[in-house]
Every structure is written in structure tokens, then in C-alpha cells.
Design an enzyme around this catalytic site. Structure first.
Site, PDB file in Angstrom:
ATOM      1  N   TYR A   6       0.749  -1.159   0.086  1.00 25.27           N
ATOM      2  CA  TYR A   6       0.074  -0.002  -0.098  1.00 25.27           C
ATOM      3  C   TYR A   6       0.757   1.001  -0.120  1.00 25.27           C
ATOM      4  CZ  TYR A   6      -4.048   2.998   1.023  1.00 25.27           C
ATOM      5  OH  TYR A   6      -4.650   4.001   0.993  1.00 25.27           O
ATOM      6  N   PHE A  29      -7.094  18.877 -25.506  1.00 25.07           N
ATOM      7  CA  PHE A  29      -7.901  17.869 -25.907  1.00 25.07           C
ATOM      8  C   PHE A  29      -9.151  17.822 -24.981  1.00 25.07           C
ATOM      9  CE2 PHE A  29      -8.832  13.210 -24.586  1.00 25.07           C
ATOM     10  CZ  PHE A  29      -8.830  12.927 -25.827  1.00 25.07           C
ATOM     11  N   ASP A  30     -10.161  16.949 -25.618  1.00 23.54           N
ATOM     12  CA  ASP A  30     -11.602  17.341 -25.233  1.00 23.54           C
ATOM     13  C   ASP A  30     -11.765  16.992 -23.531  1.00 23.54           C
ATOM     14  OD1 ASP A  30     -11.199  15.805 -27.768  1.00 23.54           O
ATOM     15  OD2 ASP A  30     -12.953  14.568 -27.410  1.00 23.54           O
ATOM     16  N   ASP A  63       0.959  18.222 -22.126  1.00 22.71           N
ATOM     17  CA  ASP A  63       0.151  17.399 -22.046  1.00 22.71           C
ATOM     18  C   ASP A  63       0.652  16.230 -23.171  1.00 22.71           C
ATOM     19  OD1 ASP A  63      -2.124  15.625 -22.410  1.00 22.71           O
ATOM     20  OD2 ASP A  63      -3.457  16.940 -23.004  1.00 22.71           O
ATOM     21  N   ALA A 101       0.752  12.831 -23.872  1.00 25.12           N
ATOM     22  CA  ALA A 101       0.280  11.475 -24.132  1.00 25.12           C
ATOM     23  C   ALA A 101       1.291  10.734 -25.081  1.00 25.12           C
ATOM     24  CB  ALA A 101      -1.218  11.466 -24.491  1.00 25.12           C
ATOM     25  N   LYS A 151      -1.487   5.827 -24.115  1.00 25.18           N
ATOM     26  CA  LYS A 151      -0.929   6.058 -25.603  1.00 25.18           C
ATOM     27  C   LYS A 151       0.672   5.608 -25.493  1.00 25.18           C
ATOM     28  CE  LYS A 151      -4.626   8.628 -25.574  1.00 25.18           C
ATOM     29  NZ  LYS A 151      -5.164   9.698 -24.484  1.00 25.18           N
ATOM     30  N   HIS A 194     -22.512  11.204 -29.354  1.00 28.59           N
ATOM     31  CA  HIS A 194     -22.112  10.193 -30.314  1.00 28.59           C
ATOM     32  C   HIS A 194     -21.901   8.869 -29.633  1.00 28.59           C
ATOM     33  CE1 HIS A 194     -18.739  12.451 -28.331  1.00 28.59           C
ATOM     34  NE2 HIS A 194     -17.967  11.320 -28.333  1.00 28.59           N
TER      35      HIS A 194
HETATM   36  C1  LIG Z   1      -6.113  10.535 -24.095  1.00 30.38           C
HETATM   37  C2  LIG Z   1      -5.818  11.731 -23.597  1.00 30.38           C
HETATM   38  C3  LIG Z   1      -5.868  12.524 -22.580  1.00 30.38           C
HETATM   39  C4  LIG Z   1      -6.845  11.671 -21.455  1.00 30.38           C
HETATM   40  O1  LIG Z   1      -6.366  10.607 -20.930  1.00 30.38           O
HETATM   41  P1  LIG Z   1      -7.180   9.343 -20.511  1.00 30.38           P
HETATM   42  O2  LIG Z   1      -6.277   8.565 -20.280  1.00 30.38           O
HETATM   43  O3  LIG Z   1      -8.101   8.910 -21.825  1.00 30.38           O
HETATM   44  O4  LIG Z   1      -8.084   9.693 -19.576  1.00 30.38           O
HETATM   45  C5  LIG Z   1      -5.673  14.025 -22.282  1.00 30.38           C
HETATM   46  N1  LIG Z   1      -4.947  14.573 -23.382  1.00 30.38           N
HETATM   47  C6  LIG Z   1      -4.710  13.809 -24.650  1.00 30.38           C
HETATM   48  C7  LIG Z   1      -3.585  14.618 -25.362  1.00 30.38           C
HETATM   49  C8  LIG Z   1      -5.075  12.585 -24.906  1.00 30.38           C
HETATM   50  O5  LIG Z   1      -4.639  12.095 -25.829  1.00 30.38           O
END
Ligand SMILES: *Cc1c(COP(=O)(O)O)cnc(C)c1O
Length: 468
Positions: free
Chosen positions: A73, A125-126, A216, A218, A259, A450
Site C-alpha cells: 500500500y 484535448f476534449d 500534455d 500522451a 498512449k 456520439h
Molecule cells: C487521451 C488523452 C487524454 C485523456 O487521457 P485518458 O487516459 O483517456 O483519461 C488527455 N490528453 C490527451 C492529449 C490525450 O490524448
């Protein structure tokens, strides 16, 4: 000899059979799913290009690392391994594991956002945008105008417009800009890379106004590969070295490890500011878990540490980026209209140009995605008016600027023959594009429609392809 064949730089140790359904079976499946590909069971899909998020294949070394997971833990050995790897890569001091990217976003923006604040990015990103807006703050995208044209070829189409960045800071006041954000690669803009020069430029502006710069990140490794292959003067550096410089230009980062972490679930937040780290740690404990595991199991921390070591391998990245480019080139030869140039993780079909006879009110992107599934069992996602249209002041639907269909590739999952098959299906479909009909929405939720909306084909009296 420089081989033309893109051979996968791995052998396959475990295989997963793909169910081979007939066209008639798929037609029935899609009908039952209300013509929504999110409602189709994955077992009914031949090639799944819905997303590259969490869908990759782990290496033998990662599967081996799972058994090394320390599930303590507090003070798990696996956490210290991950912390070491992230520190070496990013140069950032405080590393907080989270169960995925948006958990890191929620923590970060709970601290920094709030009404009156404005976040400036190449593109948000969304989930980033959603977390910012949920707090009452604003997320402003600053993509240069020339990068917003689907057919314009630029080496770094994901860059932030540096002049617009400075103008925005002057306009809203530096004290109201908690962060400058660079999304690498720029997912919303089609997986397009950001140049080192652009990151350095953003760093200078960040310094001038005393605003932290965050990545960000990913797809940081794919971004570093584009820098190595496209940016003058970077050819002789290792990917790792370039990635390390990208991160050292930033004050912090967060990552969806689903990713370029090469894992199926995971993420982290990393920062240098001790006060921010302390606040983030408190929120982490509140909703994710104790700081030495965040939202992750010990074994998953191990697999991620291993994934972050592997992903900067140049042979892997060359295979990755080349297979996407190869698909785009073959499709272009068949005349299929695309968003150009292809990004690092996906190829986007330009459905407006593919189906000029389907008006936006009949969702050309969605219609094309349905046809691709019925004809070839290929699952893609519409990035167009089904996803982004909104209701205007007059009560009418305002359609999206572009009607795209995204084909995102899971990492290390599909081979060149899978890609060749996708080309074959699309070339055939393009030749018969006039047979593809539009769709109408028969049922939809109030937001994020969607995922769950139901559709029906228009003009069902004409059989076969026409029924989509
Ligand atoms: C996928 C993604 C996120 C969100 O991450 P999750 O692991 O899906 O919560 C944030 N920013 C970028 C650029 C992404 O591609």
C-alpha cells in the site's frame, strides 16, 4: 539497401483470434446497434481503429515486469521504479501516478482553474477542455490559421501560434493565465507534431510573463520522432535525448499512459513546484489513492515504467510512424481524400470530400464510418457533426467545420497485411462512393451524443450499400 517493406520490429508471442463475420452478419449487427459503432460488440469487429488509447500490445518485458509488481500500500518498490524512470525522462521532481490522464487533469485543474481563468494551448484535448470548463474557466486554442486547413502540408501542424499566444496573454492579463499548455502530439489537430523550436518559443513567452508551461504529453515519443526526422539540425540526436529536452523546457506535464506509455491503463502528473505538488498529493489521496500508487496497481506501475523505457526505441517509432504514412500514401494513390499530412497515431478521412452528395444534415462522416464497418468490418470513429454540432440561437443545428473519420491505430497490434486490407476496402468503397447514403438521428441524449445516439439509414428502399 534501404528496404521499402515496413517489417514489424517484433515477433508475435501470443495471438488473439479475430472473428471473421460475413457482410450480412455485420449488417444485422449494425442495425441492432442503432447504426452506432460504439454500441457494436468488439468481437464483431475485424480491424478495430476506434482509438489508440489503451488498446496497444505490451511487450514480453512488460508482461514479465507485471510479476515484479510490489503491491504494498505504501512505499511500493514499483512506485520508486516508475518515479525514477519519469524523473530521468522528464527532469521533473514530483511524480504522482493516476489511473488515467483525465484523473491527472481533474487534480491539476481543481487546483489551478476556476472562473475568470484562461488556459492557452496549441489545442486542448476534449477531456482537458472539459475539466477546465467544468471549473468555470476558459480553454483557448491557438492553432495558426494555416494549420487549420485539412489539405495544407506543414511539418509541424500541431504548433501553437506564438504571436497569438502573446496577444492572448496581453488581452486577458498574465495573472489570469494559470498555464500555457502544449499538447504533444496535438491530438485534436489530428496527431500533428509540435517542433522543438515552437516549444522553445513558448518557453521564452512563459518566462517573460512568469506563467508555467506544461506538456500534455500522451504522445511525446511520436512527437520526438517527428522532431528527429523533420526538424533541421535534429537528425543526429537520439529520440530519448530529444524527448528529454522537450520535457526540460516545461515546468510540468501530465500523461495519459494509455498512449505512449504502452500500457492499457495508467497515467501520471509530474511537476517541479513543491507547493503545487503538495496540493496535488492531497487531492490524489482524496480521490485516487495513496501517493505511491495513485490509482494504479503495483504491477501496472511496473509495466508503465518498462513501457516508458521502450517507447523511445527508434525502430519501434519508425515502424509506428511509417505504417501510418504508408496507409495514407496508399489511400492517396487511390484518390481517397484525407487530412494531410497524416499524424503520428491516426489517418483521418475527409468525409465531406469523400461523399459530396451527402449533406452535413445527413452526417457524411458517420455514414462513411457505417459503410466501412459493413463492407470491411473496420471500426472507426466520426469526428464531425455527430460529435461536435451544437444548437444555434435560432434552434437549428450548427454543423462542425470538418467532417472527418478517424482511423486510429493501436500500438504494436496490427501488421502490414492488416493495413493493406484497410486500403483495399477503402479503395473499393471510394470507387462506389455514390452508393453510400446519409443517415438521420432517431434518438439522442442531451450531451456527448456520439456515444449513445441511434441512427437510421436514409433511403432504405435501395438495397445493399445504399441502406447505409
Ligand atoms: C487521451 C488523452 C487524454 C485523456 O487521457 P485518458 O487516459 O483517456 O483519461 C488527455 N490528453 C490527451 C492529449 C490525450 O490524448
Amino acid at each position: 539497401m534501404q528496404p521499402k517493406t515496413i517489417y514489424e520490429p517484433f515477433r508475435i508471442k501470443a495471438v488473439e483470434p479475430i472473428k471473421l463475420a460475413t457482410r450480412q452478419e455485420r449488417q444485422r449487427v449494425l442495425e441492432k446497434a442503432g447504426y452506432n459503432l460504439f454500441a457494436v460488440e468488439a468481437d464483431d469487429v475485424l480491424i478495430d481503429l476506434l482509438t489508440d488509447s489503451g488498446t496497444g500490445a505490451m511487450s514480453a518485458a512488460q508482461w514479465g515486469a507485471l510479476m515484479q509488481g510490489d503491491e504494498s500500500y505504501a512505499g511500493s518498490r514499483s512506485f520508486y521504479r516508475l518515479e525514477g524512470v519519469v524523473r530521468e525522462l522528464t527532469g521533473l521532481e514530483y511524480v504522482l501516478p493516476t489511473h488515467q490522464g483525465r484523473a491527472a487533469e481533474r487534480i491539476l485543474f481543481s487546483i489551478l482553474a476556476g472562473s475568470g481563468k484562461v488556459f492557452l494551448a496549441n489545442s486542448h484535448f476534449d477531456t482537458t477542455r472539459a475539466n477546465i470548463e467544468y471549473s468555470g474557466a476558459t480553454a483557448r486554442d491557438l492553432l495558426p490559421r494555416e494549420a487549420q486547413v485539412p489539405s495544407t502540408i506543414l511539418p509541424f501542424k500541431g504548433n501553437v501560434d506564438l504571436a497569438a499566444l502573446e496577444r492572448s496573454i496581453a488581452e486577458v492579463g498574465a495573472e489570469n493565465v494559470p498555464l500555457i499548455i502544449l499538447t504533444v502530439t496535438n491530438n485534436t489537430a489530428g496527431g500533428q507534431p509540435v517542433s522543438l523550436e515552437n516549444i522553445r518559443g513558448a518557453r521564452k513567452i512563459a518566462d517573460r510573463y512568469g506563467i508555467p508551461l506544461f506538456l500534455d504529453c500522451a504522445r511525446f515519443a511520436e512527437n520526438a520522432y517527428f522532431i528527429k526526422t523533420r526538424e533541421p539540425g535534429q537528425q543526429d540526436r537520439s529520440i530519448r535525448d530529444i524527448a528529454r529536452e522537450m520535457f526540460r523546457l516545461a515546468d510540468g506535464c501530465w500523461m495519459s499512459a494509455k498512449k505512449d506509455g504502452l500500457v492499457n491503463m495508467g497515467g501520471f502528473l509530474a511537476v517541479n513546484d513543491p507547493d503545487l505538488a503538495a496540493k496535488a498529493r492531497n487531492l490524489l489521496i482524496l480521490t485516487e489513492g495513496f501517493p505511491t500508487y495513485g490509482g494504479m496497481a503495483g504491477r501496472d506501475l511496473e509495466a508503465l515504467a518498462q513501457g516508458l523505457e521502450e517507447v523511445t526505441d527508434e525502430n519501434y517509432l519508425q515502424y509506428r510512424v511509417r505504417s501510418i504514412a504508408y496507409l495514407a500514401e496508399a489511400l492517396q494513390q487511390a484518390g481517397v481524400p484525407l487530412l494531410l499530412p497524416p499524424g503520428g497515431h491516426a489517418v483521418y478521412l475527409d468525409a465531406k470530400a469523400f461523399l459530396p452528395h451527402v449533406p452535413q444534415s445527413q452526417y457524411p462522416g458517420h455514414s462513411l464510418a457505417c459503410a466501412l464497418y459493413i463492407e470491411g468490418g473496420i471500426r472507426t470513429v466520426e469526428v464531425g457533426s455527430v460529435m461536435f454540432a451544437h444548437v444555434g440561437p435560432d434552434g437549428k443545428e450548427v454543423y462542425a467545420q470538418n467532417e472527418l473519420v478517424r482511423m486510429a491505430f493501436p500500438r504494436r497490434v496490427y501488421t502490414q497485411s492488416h493495413v493493406d486490407y484497410v486500403v483495399e476496402v477503402l479503395a473499393d468503397l471510394y470507387a462506389r462512393r455514390h452508393e453510400i447514403r446519409g443517415v438521420r438521428i432517431v434518438e439522442q441524449p442531451p450531451f456527448l451524443r456520439h456515444f449513445t445516439a441511434r441512427f437510421e439509414p436514409i433511403a432504405p428502399e435501395t438495397a445493399d450499400l445504399a441502406s447505409v
